[in-house]
Scaffold this motif. Structure first.
Motif, PDB file in Angstrom:
ATOM      1  N   ASP A  51      16.562  -3.681  -2.312  1.00 21.70           N
ATOM      2  CA  ASP A  51      15.273  -3.339  -2.911  1.00 21.70           C
ATOM      3  C   ASP A  51      14.155  -4.322  -2.557  1.00 21.70           C
ATOM      4  OD1 ASP A  51      16.626  -1.894  -5.972  1.00 21.70           O
ATOM      5  OD2 ASP A  51      16.123  -0.991  -4.039  1.00 21.70           O
ATOM      6  N   SER A  52      14.219  -4.934  -1.391  1.00 22.59           N
ATOM      7  CA  SER A  52      13.088  -5.767  -0.983  1.00 22.59           C
ATOM      8  C   SER A  52      11.909  -4.860  -0.649  1.00 22.59           C
ATOM      9  CB  SER A  52      13.464  -6.625   0.217  1.00 22.59           C
ATOM     10  OG  SER A  52      13.823  -5.818   1.312  1.00 22.59           O
ATOM     11  N   THR A  53      10.717  -5.377  -0.883  1.00 23.28           N
ATOM     12  CA  THR A  53       9.515  -4.567  -0.706  1.00 23.28           C
ATOM     13  C   THR A  53       8.502  -5.258   0.191  1.00 23.28           C
ATOM     14  OG1 THR A  53       8.433  -5.514  -2.660  1.00 23.28           O
ATOM     15  CG2 THR A  53       9.804  -3.552  -3.001  1.00 23.28           C
ATOM     16  N   TYR A  54       7.598  -4.456   0.695  1.00 22.61           N
ATOM     17  CA  TYR A  54       6.496  -4.966   1.523  1.00 22.61           C
ATOM     18  C   TYR A  54       5.294  -4.073   1.265  1.00 22.61           C
ATOM     19  CZ  TYR A  54       3.734  -6.058   5.667  1.00 22.61           C
ATOM     20  OH  TYR A  54       2.728  -6.421   6.525  1.00 22.61           O
ATOM     21  N   HIS A  55       4.165  -4.708   0.952  1.00 12.35           N
ATOM     22  CA  HIS A  55       2.947  -3.959   0.636  1.00 12.35           C
ATOM     23  C   HIS A  55       1.855  -4.282   1.638  1.00 12.35           C
ATOM     24  CE1 HIS A  55       5.172  -4.000  -3.160  1.00 12.35           C
ATOM     25  NE2 HIS A  55       4.487  -2.918  -3.517  1.00 12.35           N
ATOM     26  N   ALA A  56       1.044  -3.290   1.938  1.00 14.03           N
ATOM     27  CA  ALA A  56      -0.113  -3.513   2.790  1.00 14.03           C
ATOM     28  C   ALA A  56      -1.103  -4.429   2.071  1.00 14.03           C
ATOM     29  CB  ALA A  56      -0.775  -2.188   3.128  1.00 14.03           C
ATOM     30  N   ASP A  57      -1.800  -5.233   2.822  1.00 10.90           N
ATOM     31  CA  ASP A  57      -2.771  -6.153   2.236  1.00 10.90           C
ATOM     32  C   ASP A  57      -3.833  -5.412   1.431  1.00 10.90           C
ATOM     33  OD1 ASP A  57      -2.815  -8.550   4.991  1.00 10.90           O
ATOM     34  OD2 ASP A  57      -1.470  -8.318   3.274  1.00 10.90           O
ATOM     35  N   SER A  58      -4.162  -4.203   1.863  1.00 10.22           N
ATOM     36  CA  SER A  58      -5.236  -3.448   1.228  1.00 10.22           C
ATOM     37  C   SER A  58      -4.905  -3.048  -0.211  1.00 10.22           C
ATOM     38  CB  SER A  58      -5.560  -2.200   2.041  1.00 10.22           C
ATOM     39  OG  SER A  58      -4.404  -1.369   2.142  1.00 10.22           O
ATOM     40  N   VAL A  59      -3.618  -3.033  -0.566  1.00  8.78           N
ATOM     41  CA  VAL A  59      -3.228  -2.624  -1.914  1.00  8.78           C
ATOM     42  C   VAL A  59      -2.397  -3.675  -2.641  1.00  8.78           C
ATOM     43  CG1 VAL A  59      -3.320  -0.189  -1.294  1.00  8.78           C
ATOM     44  CG2 VAL A  59      -1.134  -1.429  -1.148  1.00  8.78           C
ATOM     45  N   LYS A  60      -2.113  -4.772  -1.968  1.00 13.83           N
ATOM     46  CA  LYS A  60      -1.281  -5.813  -2.575  1.00 13.83           C
ATOM     47  C   LYS A  60      -1.938  -6.336  -3.839  1.00 13.83           C
ATOM     48  CE  LYS A  60       0.667  -8.337   0.445  1.00 13.83           C
ATOM     49  NZ  LYS A  60       0.882  -9.332   1.520  1.00 13.83           N
ATOM     50  N   GLY A  61      -1.147  -6.430  -4.900  1.00 15.73           N
ATOM     51  CA  GLY A  61      -1.677  -6.881  -6.178  1.00 15.73           C
ATOM     52  C   GLY A  61      -2.155  -5.745  -7.062  1.00 15.73           C
ATOM     53  N   ARG A  62      -2.377  -4.578  -6.483  1.00 12.26           N
ATOM     54  CA  ARG A  62      -2.803  -3.414  -7.276  1.00 12.26           C
ATOM     55  C   ARG A  62      -1.727  -2.323  -7.303  1.00 12.26           C
ATOM     56  NH1 ARG A  62      -6.996  -0.181  -6.010  1.00 12.26           N
ATOM     57  NH2 ARG A  62      -6.764  -0.471  -3.759  1.00 12.26           N
TER      58      ARG A  62
END
Length: 124
Positions: free
Chosen positions: A52-63
């Motif tokens: 279950d490791s994840t990776y988020h785009a910078d444009s939505v990271k934190g939201r």
């Protein structure tokens, strides 16, 4: 194999929505993308089924936060602090390829299976 996305809707700026994607099979990774009017499909986040490791785009990271419930074969996308520019059709995707990099997993072409899309509209 089926991916069924749901949870879209209309919300005011600053609000939250949670998307769900129920999958009928077993995969190596699942992802969320979106496509706004007149725009290309944009990667948002992916999750590996092993660990279950994840990776988020910078444009939505934190939201935005991607997560998975293995018992329900469901992948989620929790979206907070929504902005009008988040308005788009949101798609879930899945693929059986293991041992791939984050940069590889950002590419829509690397996902074999896609859900039907769910509309998210954020008003100002």
């Amino acid at each position: 194999v089926q991916l069924q996305a749901s949870g879209g809707g209309s919300v005011q700026a600053g609000g939250s929505l949670g998307l769900s994607c129920v999958t009928s099979g077993t995969f190596a990774r699942s992802a969320w993308f979106r496509q706004g009017p007149g725009k290309e499909r944009e990667f948002l986040a992916y999750i590996r089924w092993r660990g279950d490791s994840t990776y988020h785009a910078d444009s939505v990271k934190g939201r935005f936060t991607i997560s998975r419930d293995s018992d329900k074969n469901t992948v989620y996308l929790q979206m907070n602090s929504l902005k009008p520019e988040d308005t788009a059709v949101y798609y879930c995707a899945a693929d059986g390829t293991y041992r791939v990099s984050n940069s590889y997993s950002r590419l829509a072409a690397t996902y074999k299976y896609w859900g039907q899309g769910t509309q998210v509209t954020v008003s100002s």
